[in-house]
Scaffold this motif. Sequence first.
Motif, PDB file in Angstrom:
ATOM      1  N   ARG A 237      -8.806   4.049 -18.617  1.00  0.00           N
ATOM      2  CA  ARG A 237      -8.824   2.690 -19.165  1.00  0.00           C
ATOM      3  C   ARG A 237      -8.163   1.707 -18.198  1.00  0.00           C
ATOM      4  N   ARG A 238      -7.054   2.108 -17.578  1.00  0.00           N
ATOM      5  CA  ARG A 238      -6.400   1.237 -16.601  1.00  0.00           C
ATOM      6  C   ARG A 238      -7.293   1.053 -15.384  1.00  0.00           C
ATOM      7  N   ALA A 239      -7.894   2.133 -14.911  1.00  0.00           N
ATOM      8  CA  ALA A 239      -8.792   2.037 -13.761  1.00  0.00           C
ATOM      9  C   ALA A 239      -9.969   1.115 -14.065  1.00  0.00           C
ATOM     10  N   THR A 240     -10.471   1.195 -15.296  1.00  0.00           N
ATOM     11  CA  THR A 240     -11.573   0.338 -15.718  1.00  0.00           C
ATOM     12  C   THR A 240     -11.160  -1.128 -15.709  1.00  0.00           C
ATOM     13  N   GLN A 241      -9.950  -1.416 -16.218  1.00  0.00           N
ATOM     14  CA  GLN A 241      -9.465  -2.802 -16.217  1.00  0.00           C
ATOM     15  C   GLN A 241      -9.386  -3.345 -14.793  1.00  0.00           C
ATOM     16  N   LEU A 242      -8.865  -2.531 -13.873  1.00  0.00           N
ATOM     17  CA  LEU A 242      -8.730  -2.981 -12.489  1.00  0.00           C
ATOM     18  C   LEU A 242     -10.096  -3.123 -11.817  1.00  0.00           C
ATOM     19  N   ALA A 243     -11.018  -2.217 -12.148  1.00  0.00           N
ATOM     20  CA  ALA A 243     -12.363  -2.309 -11.579  1.00  0.00           C
ATOM     21  C   ALA A 243     -13.031  -3.611 -12.002  1.00  0.00           C
ATOM     22  N   ARG A 244     -12.869  -3.976 -13.265  1.00  0.00           N
ATOM     23  CA  ARG A 244     -13.465  -5.230 -13.751  1.00  0.00           C
ATOM     24  C   ARG A 244     -12.765  -6.440 -13.130  1.00  0.00           C
TER      25      ARG A 244
ATOM     26  N   MET B 219      -8.155  -5.919  -0.518  1.00  0.00           N
ATOM     27  CA  MET B 219      -9.145  -6.031  -1.584  1.00  0.00           C
ATOM     28  C   MET B 219      -9.486  -4.642  -2.112  1.00  0.00           C
ATOM     29  N   THR B 220      -9.467  -4.483  -3.421  1.00  0.00           N
ATOM     30  CA  THR B 220      -9.809  -3.210  -4.035  1.00  0.00           C
ATOM     31  C   THR B 220     -11.307  -3.192  -4.319  1.00  0.00           C
TER      32      THR B 220
ATOM     33  N   LEU C  47      -8.233   3.020  -3.807  1.00  0.00           N
ATOM     34  CA  LEU C  47      -7.179   3.174  -4.809  1.00  0.00           C
ATOM     35  C   LEU C  47      -7.438   4.468  -5.573  1.00  0.00           C
ATOM     36  N   LEU C  48      -6.399   5.292  -5.716  1.00  0.00           N
ATOM     37  CA  LEU C  48      -6.482   6.521  -6.499  1.00  0.00           C
ATOM     38  C   LEU C  48      -5.645   6.339  -7.759  1.00  0.00           C
ATOM     39  N   VAL C  49      -6.222   6.662  -8.911  1.00  0.00           N
ATOM     40  CA  VAL C  49      -5.526   6.525 -10.187  1.00  0.00           C
ATOM     41  C   VAL C  49      -5.397   7.900 -10.839  1.00  0.00           C
ATOM     42  N   LEU C  50      -4.184   8.218 -11.305  1.00  0.00           N
ATOM     43  CA  LEU C  50      -3.912   9.456 -12.040  1.00  0.00           C
ATOM     44  C   LEU C  50      -3.198   9.101 -13.338  1.00  0.00           C
TER      45      LEU C  50
END
Length: 264
Positions: free
Chosen positions: A20-27, A1-2, A91-94
């Motif tokens: 923006r991708r991190a935001t999509q995954l967070a939501r 689970m993230t 999760l780390l996003v770059l």
Amino acid sequence: MTGHILIAHDLRSTADLALRRATQLARQHGARLTLLHVFDPKLSQGERERIEQSLDHSLTQFAPPGSQLRLIQGKPAEGVLEQVQQSGADLLVLGAHHQRHELFSGTTLDRIARRCPVPLLLAARDEDSAYRSAVAALDFSLCACTALHQACLLLPSEASIHALHVFEPQKNAAIAEAELRTQRALIDQLIHDEALRLPTTAPQLSHEVKVGSILRTLQDYINRQQPQLLVLGSHGRSALSQALLGSLAQHFLHKAPCDVYVVR
């Protein structure tokens, strides 16, 4: 689970793409999001304030309410890895890089990837809709199997993941054919066992075995099928130690044809 996503922002436009991708995954996962910037200690107070204002603007524009901004000083790789540990991120996003002078290019990206204790997502596509398609490079290593499993938990149920195993044949044709049959049977069993471990909400999982070289075969598949996400174990089939980054992961991190998800 993230549950907590850390996005390392280096002030480039591609870092906003990653945000923006991190935001999509967070939501999608109901996760917390923290935006991190590691700045040079030599910067003046005025330069630091301008950086903070710029990042605060990005956070306000793209991130969900309640997201946090964190600025620390130090070296990029060490600062990012330290914050992964301290923040409890899973999760780390770059953002993907394309030029040598950029902050997360070259050896800095390698250092982060080879030592990152949580999955690393490199965002290369200018897209923030939920993932629909992924390809996973699969061998018999625990690392590759873990990467496939984590990707199945990351993607939404309406997505699909195709596990691709590449068999590099021996010169002896008779031996090679027997080995190919064996590997197909083993991969069939591996995927069957993996599917039993997944929740009912997991994405659709398919698989195949192809003959050829791993890099060329995987690249050809990506060129033809255009998946949104490439899933890799960080040291896969090689005999490298945990401290090193596998050549396949290193290649695609530096020449990302799509978003790349790397798991140790």
